[in-house]
Enzyme design. Sequence first.
Site, PDB file in Angstrom:
ATOM      1  N   ARG A  22     -10.699   7.881   4.734  1.00  0.00           N
ATOM      2  CA  ARG A  22      -9.883   7.640   5.919  1.00  0.00           C
ATOM      3  C   ARG A  22      -9.353   8.960   6.429  1.00  0.00           C
ATOM      4  NH1 ARG A  22      -7.571   2.441   6.707  1.00  0.00           N
ATOM      5  NH2 ARG A  22      -8.201   1.083   5.017  1.00  0.00           N
ATOM      6  N   LYS A  46     -15.564   5.488   0.691  1.00  0.00           N
ATOM      7  CA  LYS A  46     -14.867   5.337   1.974  1.00  0.00           C
ATOM      8  C   LYS A  46     -13.820   6.427   2.119  1.00  0.00           C
ATOM      9  CE  LYS A  46     -11.275   2.505   2.466  1.00  0.00           C
ATOM     10  NZ  LYS A  46     -10.447   1.299   2.585  1.00  0.00           N
ATOM     11  N   ARG A  84       0.819  -1.219   0.000  1.00  0.00           N
ATOM     12  CA  ARG A  84       0.000   0.000   0.000  1.00  0.00           C
ATOM     13  C   ARG A  84       0.851   1.266   0.000  1.00  0.00           C
ATOM     14  NH1 ARG A  84      -4.115  -1.580   4.635  1.00  0.00           N
ATOM     15  NH2 ARG A  84      -4.431   0.648   4.750  1.00  0.00           N
TER      16      ARG A  84
HETATM   17  C1  R5P Z   1      -7.389   0.049   0.992  1.00  0.00           C
HETATM   18  O1  R5P Z   1      -7.497   0.936   0.152  1.00  0.00           O
HETATM   19  C2  R5P Z   1      -7.475  -1.406   0.669  1.00  0.00           C
HETATM   20  O2  R5P Z   1      -8.076  -1.646  -0.564  1.00  0.00           O
HETATM   21  C3  R5P Z   1      -8.220  -2.155   1.756  1.00  0.00           C
HETATM   22  O3  R5P Z   1      -9.553  -1.700   1.824  1.00  0.00           O
HETATM   23  C4  R5P Z   1      -7.561  -1.949   3.091  1.00  0.00           C
HETATM   24  O4  R5P Z   1      -6.203  -2.230   2.976  1.00  0.00           O
HETATM   25  C5  R5P Z   1      -8.171  -2.819   4.165  1.00  0.00           C
HETATM   26  O5  R5P Z   1      -7.530  -2.514   5.386  1.00  0.00           O
HETATM   27  P1  R5P Z   1      -8.322  -2.597   6.760  1.00  0.00           P
HETATM   28  O6  R5P Z   1      -8.834  -3.993   6.879  1.00  0.00           O
HETATM   29  O7  R5P Z   1      -7.283  -2.260   7.782  1.00  0.00           O
HETATM   30  O8  R5P Z   1      -9.425  -1.581   6.716  1.00  0.00           O
END
Ligand code: R5P
Length: 313
Positions: free
Chosen positions: A194, A192, A96
């Site tokens: 963050r 979504k 990531r």
């Molecule tokens: C983020 O953009 C990825 O696609 C996943 O949604 C993310 O890595 C999931 O991480 P977590 O389970 O910590 O929310």
Amino acid sequence: MNNIKLLTGTSHPQLARNIAELLRMDLTPVEWIRFSNDNLFCRIGESIRETDVFIIQTSRPPVNDILMELYLLIDAAKYASAGRITAVLPYYPYVRSDKKDQPRIPVTARLIADQLVAAGAHHVVTMDLHSPQTLGFFRIPADHLYAAPVIVDYFRKRALKNYVIIAPDAGGVARARFYAQRLSLPMAIIDKRRDPKLGREVEITYIIGDIKGKDALIIDDEITTGNTVFQSAEALLKDGAASVSACCIHGVLQGDAISRFKKSKLKELTITDTVPHDKKNLPKNLTTLSIAPLLAEAIRRIHEGESLSAMFI
Ligand code: R5P
């Protein structure tokens, strides 16, 4: 197959054994020693001179130790005069960290690509990258595999009716659309967001698409803390979904994610075995699909000089 060797570090011995078994080969023995000063040492247990070497090493905690093992194995293979060295990374480390989206931060996924080449890798194989552009960090041949044939086959056999595929964020739309098309299902998108300072906190704002009365199936590249899918499940149920399940390709399931899954609103969770877990600790509504046959076939094709794209049509 002749003139081929399979090696692995300590990241996922079961996956490496499964791949070796499918290829009807033995893993080449490797001796590991951690010296009293914490320095790591490895010795390949037989000659690999002029052979086609595949080193299987997936990312899992402690990720930096796992990476060091991989660099040492590649270096040892190089000095042992391997003919070609392919690093097979089912779950790419630091996947990531693939962009400079904040001031003064590293692009660690690219740094690792540089390190693999510096160590002596001639070829890289990885699977379901967070962003496909990460492959462009390599200036050597690199293959991006997808768990899709295994996952699509699993859900097709379940003949899903009344389902809607959910992309849990804008970045996952292409992936979700791919699965929706393959499974002949509609799709919806979650917006979504963050908090970049907190990282793991997720705020769901909008759901775009018709989910009322439907069984929602979230498709994501990985589940780490679980925040994304657990909070998505709550938002989808609040907006009228009949049930929510999730399929996350890399089941990282960090910290207390498994116990949080048990208490979450998710009906089922499907992952693959790119990251190791003790099966005894997994609840019954968590299914693990094996990508070992896919990796074994990819290794066979690379060794024999055959096309890989034919595996993903
Ligand atoms: C983020 O953009 C990825 O696609 C996943 O949604 C993310 O890595 C999931 O991480 P977590 O389970 O910590 O929310």
